[in-house]
Scaffold this active site. Structure first.
Site, PDB file in Angstrom:
ATOM      1  N   ASP A  74       0.924  -1.370  -0.130  1.00  0.00           N
ATOM      2  CA  ASP A  74      -0.226   0.338  -0.151  1.00  0.00           C
ATOM      3  C   ASP A  74       1.121   1.190  -0.268  1.00  0.00           C
ATOM      4  O   ASP A  74       2.398   0.860   0.094  1.00  0.00           O
ATOM      5  CB  ASP A  74      -0.683   0.122   1.725  1.00  0.00           C
ATOM      6  CG  ASP A  74      -1.601   1.206   1.938  1.00  0.00           C
ATOM      7  OD1 ASP A  74      -2.651   1.987   0.719  1.00  0.00           O
ATOM      8  OD2 ASP A  74      -1.228   1.530   2.246  1.00  0.00           O
ATOM      9  N   ASP A  94       0.194   5.651   0.639  1.00  0.00           N
ATOM     10  CA  ASP A  94      -0.540   6.029   2.372  1.00  0.00           C
ATOM     11  C   ASP A  94      -0.439   5.710   3.466  1.00  0.00           C
ATOM     12  O   ASP A  94      -1.247   4.085   3.393  1.00  0.00           O
ATOM     13  CB  ASP A  94      -1.416   6.691   1.636  1.00  0.00           C
ATOM     14  CG  ASP A  94      -1.536   7.532   0.132  1.00  0.00           C
ATOM     15  OD1 ASP A  94      -0.704   8.499   0.960  1.00  0.00           O
ATOM     16  OD2 ASP A  94      -2.268   6.796  -0.471  1.00  0.00           O
ATOM     17  N   GLU A 106      -0.858  11.384   4.839  1.00  0.00           N
ATOM     18  CA  GLU A 106      -2.169  11.598   5.154  1.00  0.00           C
ATOM     19  C   GLU A 106      -2.215  12.746   5.761  1.00  0.00           C
ATOM     20  O   GLU A 106      -3.050  14.003   5.487  1.00  0.00           O
ATOM     21  CB  GLU A 106      -2.879  10.888   5.669  1.00  0.00           C
ATOM     22  CG  GLU A 106      -3.412   9.125   4.960  1.00  0.00           C
ATOM     23  CD  GLU A 106      -4.084   9.775   3.653  1.00  0.00           C
ATOM     24  OE1 GLU A 106      -4.315  10.356   3.349  1.00  0.00           O
ATOM     25  OE2 GLU A 106      -4.289   9.016   3.029  1.00  0.00           O
ATOM     26  N   LYS A 130     -11.423  12.085  -4.932  1.00  0.00           N
ATOM     27  CA  LYS A 130     -12.665  12.148  -5.115  1.00  0.00           C
ATOM     28  C   LYS A 130     -14.074  12.238  -4.776  1.00  0.00           C
ATOM     29  O   LYS A 130     -15.476  12.608  -4.206  1.00  0.00           O
ATOM     30  CB  LYS A 130     -12.821  11.864  -6.965  1.00  0.00           C
ATOM     31  CG  LYS A 130     -12.355  12.655  -7.703  1.00  0.00           C
ATOM     32  CD  LYS A 130     -12.822  12.547  -8.748  1.00  0.00           C
ATOM     33  CE  LYS A 130     -12.057  11.477  -9.312  1.00  0.00           C
ATOM     34  NZ  LYS A 130     -10.514  10.617  -9.224  1.00  0.00           N
ATOM     35  N   GLU A 131     -13.730  10.591  -4.440  1.00  0.00           N
ATOM     36  CA  GLU A 131     -14.603  10.026  -3.614  1.00  0.00           C
ATOM     37  C   GLU A 131     -15.343  10.835  -0.989  1.00  0.00           C
ATOM     38  O   GLU A 131     -16.263  10.911  -1.302  1.00  0.00           O
ATOM     39  CB  GLU A 131     -14.905   8.612  -3.168  1.00  0.00           C
ATOM     40  CG  GLU A 131     -14.223   8.010  -4.165  1.00  0.00           C
ATOM     41  CD  GLU A 131     -13.863   7.650  -5.348  1.00  0.00           C
ATOM     42  OE1 GLU A 131     -12.344   8.431  -4.944  1.00  0.00           O
ATOM     43  OE2 GLU A 131     -13.120   7.150  -6.325  1.00  0.00           O
ATOM     44  N   HIS A 138      -9.989  17.698  -7.608  1.00  0.00           N
ATOM     45  CA  HIS A 138      -9.190  17.537  -7.215  1.00  0.00           C
ATOM     46  C   HIS A 138      -8.239  16.914  -7.728  1.00  0.00           C
ATOM     47  O   HIS A 138      -7.335  16.651  -7.446  1.00  0.00           O
ATOM     48  CB  HIS A 138      -9.420  15.719  -7.540  1.00  0.00           C
ATOM     49  CG  HIS A 138      -9.160  14.192  -6.784  1.00  0.00           C
ATOM     50  ND1 HIS A 138      -8.841  13.672  -7.841  1.00  0.00           N
ATOM     51  CD2 HIS A 138      -8.705  14.016  -5.647  1.00  0.00           C
ATOM     52  CE1 HIS A 138      -8.071  12.958  -6.600  1.00  0.00           C
ATOM     53  NE2 HIS A 138      -7.776  13.082  -6.041  1.00  0.00           N
ATOM     54  N   ASP A 165      -1.317  -0.667   6.088  1.00  0.00           N
ATOM     55  CA  ASP A 165      -1.609   0.280   7.139  1.00  0.00           C
ATOM     56  C   ASP A 165      -3.079   0.442   7.672  1.00  0.00           C
ATOM     57  O   ASP A 165      -3.586   0.900   8.527  1.00  0.00           O
ATOM     58  CB  ASP A 165      -1.352   1.614   7.484  1.00  0.00           C
ATOM     59  CG  ASP A 165      -1.696   2.890   6.677  1.00  0.00           C
ATOM     60  OD1 ASP A 165      -2.188   2.265   5.540  1.00  0.00           O
ATOM     61  OD2 ASP A 165      -2.739   3.541   6.972  1.00  0.00           O
TER      62      ASP A 165
HETATM   63  C1  XBP Z   1      -5.465   6.600   0.305  1.00  0.00           C
HETATM   64  C2  XBP Z   1      -6.499   7.234   0.511  1.00  0.00           C
HETATM   65  C3  XBP Z   1      -6.311   8.459  -0.873  1.00  0.00           C
HETATM   66  C4  XBP Z   1      -5.331   9.477  -0.400  1.00  0.00           C
HETATM   67  C5  XBP Z   1      -5.402  10.552  -1.390  1.00  0.00           C
HETATM   68  O1  XBP Z   1      -4.795   5.260   0.169  1.00  0.00           O
HETATM   69  O2  XBP Z   1      -7.252   6.592   0.367  1.00  0.00           O
HETATM   70  O3  XBP Z   1      -7.188   8.580  -1.054  1.00  0.00           O
HETATM   71  O4  XBP Z   1      -5.964  10.127   0.723  1.00  0.00           O
HETATM   72  O5  XBP Z   1      -5.752  10.081  -2.311  1.00  0.00           O
HETATM   73  P1  XBP Z   1      -4.307   3.985   0.394  1.00  0.00           P
HETATM   74  P2  XBP Z   1      -5.978  10.193  -4.310  1.00  0.00           P
HETATM   75  O6  XBP Z   1      -3.404   3.706   1.369  1.00  0.00           O
HETATM   76  O7  XBP Z   1      -4.976   2.490  -0.119  1.00  0.00           O
HETATM   77  O8  XBP Z   1      -3.095   4.556  -0.454  1.00  0.00           O
HETATM   78  O9  XBP Z   1      -6.660  12.204  -3.617  1.00  0.00           O
HETATM   79  O10 XBP Z   1      -5.448  10.932  -5.234  1.00  0.00           O
HETATM   80  O11 XBP Z   1      -7.413  10.113  -3.662  1.00  0.00           O
HETATM   81 MG    MG Z   2      -2.565   3.075   3.218  1.00  0.00          MG
END
Ligand code: XBP
Ligand code: MG
Length: 262
Positions: free
Chosen positions: A10, A12, A19, A55-56, A83, A184
């Site tokens: 993963d 983020d 984040e 976006k969601e 976005h 995570d």
């Molecule tokens: C992280 C997310 C992402 C980021 C923002 O997911 O949910 O939406 O917060 O990125 P992961 P975008 O831990 O699975 O990587 O704004 O590009 O969606």
């Molecule tokens: Mg993550």
């Protein structure tokens, strides 16, 4: 005999704690760009993270907290434009390199590469964000180490749906039993498990402390380093003090058995 053939990461919260000071700030900068005084505080953003995908997340915020808001253009186009700006801010922030990879990430990537263990990414975030984060790391060409990058809108349903991990598996051409996932979040764990990827290691991040990681056989506070040991929250580190390939191989083997994938 089956062995560990690939690690699916993963992004983020797992590769880096992006984040709070990365994505959250980029959203706020995009809001300010278009004259909106919306403030996604650290605390509010923690709640909003329950919805994966930027976006969601904006749409969920509008529904829950700004029901009176009237977008200046059709909602889909408005969210897409907002976005796009957010991504621009995020990429620019990553260029400053002030969000480092988490402890142990680069060490483990190097170890995997040296051992011929394949590397993949399965993330909800936008592909440009992945490239920008990896380009900011102190290892030239790191992005190219990942054979598969499954990211963002390439699948219909984001985590916790299994789609993005299924895509990564398809692109790797491997069965779940040949892979270990590093995640995570609760949504990420559910997504991996739903794709049949049972050997999930969770490295808890600042926003995911206290989440329910049921089904993940190993949960640690971080990958750790020789001089900064990891602590297991659930499962065990097979006698090691930090997560290395030996720990991941033992995790895969405990989860699937030695004959799996033969
Ligand atoms: C992280 C997310 C992402 C980021 C923002 O997911 O949910 O939406 O917060 O990125 P992961 P975008 O831990 O699975 O990587 O704004 O590009 O969606
Ligand atoms: Mg993550």
């Amino acid at each position: 005999m089956a062995d560990l053939e690939a690690i699916i990461f993963d992004v983020d919260g797992t590769l880096a704690d992006t984040e709070r000071d990365g994505h959250r700030r980029a959203f706020n900068a995009a809001f300010a760009d278009v004259g909106l005084d919306w403030d996604w505080t650290v605390e509010r953003y923690g709640r909003l993270l329950g919805v994966t995908g930027g976006k969601e997340r904006i749409r969920a915020y509008l529904r829950a907290e700004r029901p009176e808001f009237e977008p200046p253009q059709p909602l889909d186009a408005f969210v897409k434009e907002l976005h796009r700006r957010k991504t621009e801010h995020y990429v620019a922030m990553m260029r400053t390199g002030n969000i480092p990879l988490r402890a142990g990430v680069l060490r483990l990537l190097r170890e995997a590469r040296a051992a011929g263990v394949r590397l993949a990414i399965a993330t909800t975030t936008t592909p440009e964000n992945v490239s920008a984060l990896l380009a900011s790391a102190p290892e030239p060409g790191l992005l190219g180490w990942f054979e598969v990058i499954a990211a963002g809108d390439v699948v219909a349903r984001k985590k916790p749906a299994p789609d993005i991990f299924e895509l990564a598996l398809r692109d790797l051409g491997l069965p779940p039993s040949a892979c270990v996932v590093i995640e995570d979040s609760d949504n990420g764990v559910r997504s991996a498990l739903a794709a049949g990827l049972k050997a999930v290691l969770v490295t808890v991040s600042s926003y995911t402390v206290g989440q329910d990681f049921t089904g993940a056989p190993l949960v640690v506070d971080r990958l750790g380093e020789p001089d900064a040991p990891a602590t297991a929250v659930a499962g065990d580190l097979a006698g090691a003090s930090y997560v290395d390939l030996h720990v991941l191989r033992a995790l895969r083997e405990r989860t699937f058995g030695t004959a799996a994938g033969d």
